[in-house]
Scaffold this motif. Sequence first.
Motif: not given
Length: 514
Positions: A478-492
Amino acid sequence: MGDEKHPDQNLTTTTTQSPESSTIHDGTIEEIAISHPTNRLERWANKLDAIAGVEARGIERIPDEMRERKMAVGDYVHMFTIWFAMNCTANQMTLGVLGPVTYGLGLTDSILCCLFGTIFGSLCTAYISTFGPMTGLRTLNVAKYTMGWYPSKLCVVLNLIIELGYGLIDCLVGGLLLSAVNGGGMTVIVGIIIVAIITWVVATFGMTWFHKFESYIWAPTVLVLFIMIGVAGPHFDTATPSTGSGAVLAGNRLSYFFLTASGPLGWSSASADYVCYYPKSTKRWGTFAMTAGGITCGKLLIEFLGIGLGSGLLLNPEWAAAFNDQGVGALIVSSMSPLHSFGKFCCVILAVCIAANAIPGTYAAALNFQQLGGPLVKIPRPIWSTFACIVFAIIAIAGRDQLLSIFINFLSIIGYWTIIWITMTMEDEFIFRRGVYDWNIWDRRDLLPHGFAALSAFVVGWIGAVLCMYQTYYTGEIARLIGNGADLGIPVSLAWTAIVYPPARWLELKYVGR
């Protein structure tokens, strides 16, 4: 469901309280209650307490009557002060530098992400800290009421990793700073050992020394920081915008926001430990406000300065050369170089004061070893604090060339698991318990929850974190779907846990009963 106690429940039966009182007043613990010894090590710890004031108390609950007194305004101010001191330390500057250097964010973007990320993490930790005065329990003993007896030990292991990790980072930054001040004449290893020794002395003596040390150590740090602002401030880059655009820029902003949130979140799993000697009459909102305010103000003062240094080194060849050669420590020394010898003296103060961040973590780690249960609980806290200092000093020496990668990966992992546990704790209190607890059963495996619901929600939340993490060693699907990658671990992980835990807990209560 029987009435027999588990062997680990010797936590209470082997550590009967003495009738002495134990309170904090103006930062001083008065008459620490000493447990009745059951072995030679405990008798030795009690002798140290009697002779030199080394805190002998371990993880047992501090009864309400032993903390009874009237709270004054000064007590709340002191609570704010210790949290401010614990967070206003030079190692936090590394987190600020990462905004411009690692994520390519401009000064304004970095400051805004850092501001709101820090506030978010501080509010979560402040909630957990309120259980300290309310219960008289250490933080991860409170976790048993949500996680259950055995799953709570998973939290203990994860918190040990946090505290030892922070210890090695603190020693490493302090060692790099002292080495840079000395022009390389003092090795980083010697600097690491110096910071570790200071940490060991205060952490081993326990809560009395800890509160006194934190009450004053913030002052020289703040004075040096204001000097640094005057010297280095004119070199900060206020004009260059963030690199990237669209999804790439959004991903970098999100990653840095949640990275800065992970810093204060790291305190949550030990936050009640430092205020559990306060009386039960302590206002819960007061504990919440003083904790959140102290963490936020302490971290932002130093992290904003780190952001400024990070932005400036991209345009300042001297700063960039120092940073690339020896890291954050050399960058700080370079920024103070216009002051010559006085600037080096200021850097030494910053290096020594880093112990203010390492001491509380070492203190909590010593308790965590006891919370693993079994024979470990019989080993006194001073021995465990000594062992913890040795471990993180050795690891810091071994990893002294990899500070930034250690820092980024370590902080993010902290945020993932702590937010899962905090989410379950809030839902358990406000949905199921409605604020009603029996704090006297903290060591009763037969009365505490089994933890099936909490463990299931924890696993689901962690799966969400893995799918959404963006780290140097792994990028989730899921993280790789945003730009070059985005850390969404905390909210998800927060969202998935919040969805799964209530129905799982309802089923556990209905079919298991506790």
